[in-house]
Design a protein around this motif. Sequence first.
Motif, PDB file in Angstrom:
ATOM      1  N   ILE A 130      -1.345  -9.717   1.380  1.00  0.00           N
ATOM      2  CA  ILE A 130      -2.204 -10.199   2.748  1.00  0.00           C
ATOM      3  C   ILE A 130      -3.724 -10.436   1.963  1.00  0.00           C
ATOM      4  CG2 ILE A 130      -3.173  -9.633   4.826  1.00  0.00           C
ATOM      5  CD1 ILE A 130      -0.704  -7.916   5.217  1.00  0.00           C
ATOM      6  N   GLN A 131      -4.344  -9.474   1.530  1.00  0.00           N
ATOM      7  CA  GLN A 131      -5.530  -9.535   0.777  1.00  0.00           C
ATOM      8  C   GLN A 131      -5.736 -10.987  -0.221  1.00  0.00           C
ATOM      9  OE1 GLN A 131      -5.969  -5.631  -0.998  1.00  0.00           O
ATOM     10  NE2 GLN A 131      -7.917  -5.313   0.495  1.00  0.00           N
ATOM     11  N   ARG A 132      -4.493 -11.025  -0.920  1.00  0.00           N
ATOM     12  CA  ARG A 132      -4.481 -12.256  -2.035  1.00  0.00           C
ATOM     13  C   ARG A 132      -4.539 -13.551  -1.032  1.00  0.00           C
ATOM     14  NH1 ARG A 132      -1.205  -9.119  -4.835  1.00  0.00           N
ATOM     15  NH2 ARG A 132       0.691  -9.900  -3.912  1.00  0.00           N
ATOM     16  N   GLY A 141     -12.156 -12.457   5.227  1.00  0.00           N
ATOM     17  CA  GLY A 141     -11.868 -10.957   5.183  1.00  0.00           C
ATOM     18  C   GLY A 141     -10.736 -10.949   5.889  1.00  0.00           C
ATOM     19  N   VAL A 142     -10.277  -9.420   5.995  1.00  0.00           N
ATOM     20  CA  VAL A 142      -9.208  -8.779   6.744  1.00  0.00           C
ATOM     21  C   VAL A 142      -9.638  -7.687   7.410  1.00  0.00           C
ATOM     22  CG1 VAL A 142      -7.107  -7.739   6.388  1.00  0.00           C
ATOM     23  CG2 VAL A 142      -7.443  -9.825   5.060  1.00  0.00           C
ATOM     24  N   SER A 177     -13.643  -7.760   2.663  1.00  0.00           N
ATOM     25  CA  SER A 177     -14.125  -8.782   2.731  1.00  0.00           C
ATOM     26  C   SER A 177     -13.902  -9.794   1.510  1.00  0.00           C
ATOM     27  CB  SER A 177     -15.590  -8.644   2.361  1.00  0.00           C
ATOM     28  OG  SER A 177     -16.260  -9.983   2.248  1.00  0.00           O
ATOM     29  N   THR A 178     -13.469 -10.844   1.498  1.00  0.00           N
ATOM     30  CA  THR A 178     -13.153 -11.762   0.006  1.00  0.00           C
ATOM     31  C   THR A 178     -13.992 -12.176  -0.578  1.00  0.00           C
ATOM     32  OG1 THR A 178     -13.284 -13.701   1.601  1.00  0.00           O
ATOM     33  CG2 THR A 178     -11.290 -12.824   1.615  1.00  0.00           C
ATOM     34  N   ALA A 179     -15.489 -12.097   0.086  1.00  0.00           N
ATOM     35  CA  ALA A 179     -16.469 -12.336  -0.894  1.00  0.00           C
ATOM     36  C   ALA A 179     -16.762 -11.337  -2.151  1.00  0.00           C
ATOM     37  CB  ALA A 179     -17.722 -12.034  -0.170  1.00  0.00           C
TER      38      ALA A 179
END
Length: 179
Positions: A130-132, A141-142, A177-179
């Motif tokens: 899910i993160q990828r 983000g998640v 966070s994807t950052a």
Amino acid sequence: MASSKAEALPAFPAGESSRLSFPRGASRRATLADIPFLRRLYWSFRIEEMEPVPWLQEMKRAFIDGQFALQHRHYVSAFSNADFLILQDKGKPMGRLYVDTSAERWHIIDIGCLPEWRKRGRGIALLKAIQRQAQTSGASGVFLHVERRNIRAQALYRRLQFQEVDATDTHIGMEWSTA
């Protein structure tokens, strides 16, 4: 009796087109036919807290069934764009993943497996996937909530770099966070 209970519950919404992709056969959309499995799964989440309650087993079952029905009604009405997925292994249901990917910040509404499928690394693999996918799709983000008493899940989320962002008396909000 179980079929009348299932019929009384609202259907799962169709949701928007999902931004999630899992290996073929690893998951499928939930239907009302899955209600008996989902009810059994929910019972597995609540069994420990019900053990000390001095009620007859039938009373405990009725209470948990009622809680499940309330939760189901809330989820399908509050999260109409979510994916309601049944996690599978070789075609057999092993858990559920309810996730809304329709906003910039993805929301894991609920995730869990039957006891015999826990502690096998599947949860961490699923969360990493899910993160990828959130990162490659441009999500910010998640987000998820975890019960305060679920120390094992909190530790797993922290290992995956989820940070506490809010809290209530019963739950902790965590975000990656994807950052």
